[in-house]
Design a protein around this motif. Structure first.
Motif, PDB file in Angstrom:
ATOM      1  N   GLU A 178       0.758  -1.309   0.043  1.00 43.21           N
ATOM      2  CA  GLU A 178       0.156   0.045   0.181  1.00 43.21           C
ATOM      3  C   GLU A 178       0.882   1.216   0.150  1.00 43.21           C
ATOM      4  O   GLU A 178       0.489   2.112  -0.569  1.00 43.21           O
ATOM      5  CB  GLU A 178      -0.828  -0.133   1.264  1.00 43.21           C
ATOM      6  N   ASP A 179       2.027   1.248   0.835  1.00 41.39           N
ATOM      7  CA  ASP A 179       2.697   2.365   0.761  1.00 41.39           C
ATOM      8  C   ASP A 179       4.092   2.615  -0.122  1.00 41.39           C
ATOM      9  O   ASP A 179       4.919   3.226  -0.058  1.00 41.39           O
ATOM     10  CB  ASP A 179       3.405   2.618   2.195  1.00 41.39           C
ATOM     11  N   ALA A 180       4.063   1.416  -0.973  1.00 38.68           N
ATOM     12  CA  ALA A 180       5.207   1.453  -2.248  1.00 38.68           C
ATOM     13  C   ALA A 180       4.992   2.586  -3.048  1.00 38.68           C
ATOM     14  O   ALA A 180       4.027   2.955  -3.631  1.00 38.68           O
ATOM     15  CB  ALA A 180       5.193   0.111  -2.896  1.00 38.68           C
ATOM     16  N   VAL A 181       6.077   3.233  -3.401  1.00 29.50           N
ATOM     17  CA  VAL A 181       6.286   4.423  -4.049  1.00 29.50           C
ATOM     18  C   VAL A 181       7.284   4.399  -4.858  1.00 29.50           C
ATOM     19  O   VAL A 181       8.465   3.476  -4.608  1.00 29.50           O
ATOM     20  CB  VAL A 181       6.457   5.738  -3.296  1.00 29.50           C
ATOM     21  N   GLY A 182       7.234   4.849  -6.185  1.00 27.83           N
ATOM     22  CA  GLY A 182       8.363   4.797  -7.251  1.00 27.83           C
ATOM     23  C   GLY A 182       9.100   5.965  -7.593  1.00 27.83           C
ATOM     24  O   GLY A 182       9.218   6.951  -6.759  1.00 27.83           O
ATOM     25  N   VAL A 183       9.004   6.354  -8.891  1.00 23.70           N
ATOM     26  CA  VAL A 183       9.919   7.541  -9.385  1.00 23.70           C
ATOM     27  C   VAL A 183       8.854   8.617  -9.050  1.00 23.70           C
ATOM     28  O   VAL A 183       7.715   8.669  -9.409  1.00 23.70           O
ATOM     29  CB  VAL A 183      10.032   7.453 -10.945  1.00 23.70           C
TER      30      VAL A 183
ATOM     31  N   ALA B  77      15.176   5.337  -6.763  1.00 29.91           N
ATOM     32  CA  ALA B  77      13.657   4.695  -6.601  1.00 29.91           C
ATOM     33  C   ALA B  77      13.216   3.501  -7.401  1.00 29.91           C
ATOM     34  O   ALA B  77      12.822   2.731  -6.940  1.00 29.91           O
ATOM     35  CB  ALA B  77      12.479   5.894  -7.118  1.00 29.91           C
ATOM     36  N   HIS B  78      13.901   3.402  -8.666  1.00 31.77           N
ATOM     37  CA  HIS B  78      13.714   2.351  -9.700  1.00 31.77           C
ATOM     38  C   HIS B  78      14.394   1.135  -8.858  1.00 31.77           C
ATOM     39  O   HIS B  78      13.966   0.103  -8.773  1.00 31.77           O
ATOM     40  CB  HIS B  78      14.558   2.858 -10.911  1.00 31.77           C
ATOM     41  N   ALA B  79      15.560   1.304  -8.288  1.00 31.23           N
ATOM     42  CA  ALA B  79      16.220   0.156  -7.907  1.00 31.23           C
ATOM     43  C   ALA B  79      15.783  -0.436  -6.575  1.00 31.23           C
ATOM     44  O   ALA B  79      15.659  -1.459  -6.443  1.00 31.23           O
ATOM     45  CB  ALA B  79      17.677   0.518  -7.593  1.00 31.23           C
ATOM     46  N   HIS B  80      15.410   0.785  -5.718  1.00 31.56           N
ATOM     47  CA  HIS B  80      14.796   0.556  -4.387  1.00 31.56           C
ATOM     48  C   HIS B  80      13.424  -0.367  -4.507  1.00 31.56           C
ATOM     49  O   HIS B  80      13.328  -1.320  -3.756  1.00 31.56           O
ATOM     50  CB  HIS B  80      14.622   1.613  -3.682  1.00 31.56           C
TER      51      HIS B  80
END
Length: 262
Positions: A33-38, A72-75
């Protein structure tokens, strides 16, 4: 002459957003639910049959490439690799919308992606790195090379300008010796990891004092065995090589798919 392209309800208005695609995962995976990207965009999942894509919406007006974008991409991909197989897409994969992700990416490569995910089931990438301790490796080279020892004696306590040639010659001897030692020590790393993985990639050195950098695909359940193997090398090379282990990571070195064009 038509001027409709200036209208606010024109169908020809340029799109301002796209869908950034991080990687391919099994369809039964759920995004946190809290996953964020770029750009701190919330991450969602686009599904097709038994496969899915991790995506987030992004403004096409904003150029990609900032350090935080890469992080962010790699994380996101590395975090996913801890709980499910993931096929990473190259950084910067942006498509028009979720429908194009499903039809042009997932449906078009469904069999290929499903097979690759099956191969990755339960496995993740780890990177074993070693870096020479500068003073220790210099002493080692001097001890093993009479010519290097003579050159060192010739330049010791002498003005730099009068010993430039000798310093350059010594530098070349040390550099060549480190290359040879890197090859030998990388071989020892590969030997130590041989029973843990049949998928390895020896990376090019990123620093002149790098002793080894090897990516391996290992079963996540065997991470403790991997840590033990690297720990034994670190103990063997204590004071000579500083060892580190990164992972679990997404399998960039083994299955990275090509960048998709939006």
């Amino acid at each position: 002459m038509s001027t409709s392209n200036q209208s606010t309800d024109s169908p020809e208005e340029p799109r301002t957003s796209g869908v950034y695609v991080y990687g391919i995962v099994p369809a039964d995976m759920e995004a946190e639910e809290d996953a964020v990207g770029v750009c701190d965009g919330p991450v969602t999942i686009v599904k097709h049959g038994g496969i899915a894509a991790l995506v987030s919406e992004i403004s096409v007006d904003r150029p990609l490439g900032k350090p935080e974008d890469l992080q962010a991409h790699a994380h996101l991909l590395d975090g996913t690799s801890r709980v499910a197989p993931v096929l990473p897409l190259r950084f910067g994969a942006v498509m028009t919308d979720e429908e194009s992700v499903e039809k042009e990416l997932l449906a078009a490569h469904a069999d290929e992606f499903a097979a690759a995910l099956q191969e990755l089931e339960g496995r993740a990438q780890y990177v074993v790195k070693g870096r020479y301790v500068e003073q220790a490796i210099l002493r080692e080279v001097i001890d093993e090379s009479e010519q290097a020892a003579q050159l060192l004696g010739a330049i010791r306590d002498q003005p730099e300008e009068s010993t430039r040639d000798a310093r350059m010659a010594l530098g070349e001897i040390v550099s060549n010796a480190i290359v040879a030692k890197r090859d030998a020590d990388t071989g020892k790393v590969l030997e130590a990891l041989d029973s843990l993985s049949d998928s390895v990639n020896v990376r090019e050195p990123t620093h002149e004092e790098e002793a080894a950098q090897v990516a391996v695909l290992v079963e996540v359940a065997r991470q403790e065995e991997l840590e033990k193997a690297v720990g034994e090398l670190a103990e063997q090379w204590d004071g000579r090589v500083d060892m580190s282990l990164l992972g679990p990571l997404a399998a960039y070195d083994f299955v990275v798919t090509q960048k998709s064009e939006g």
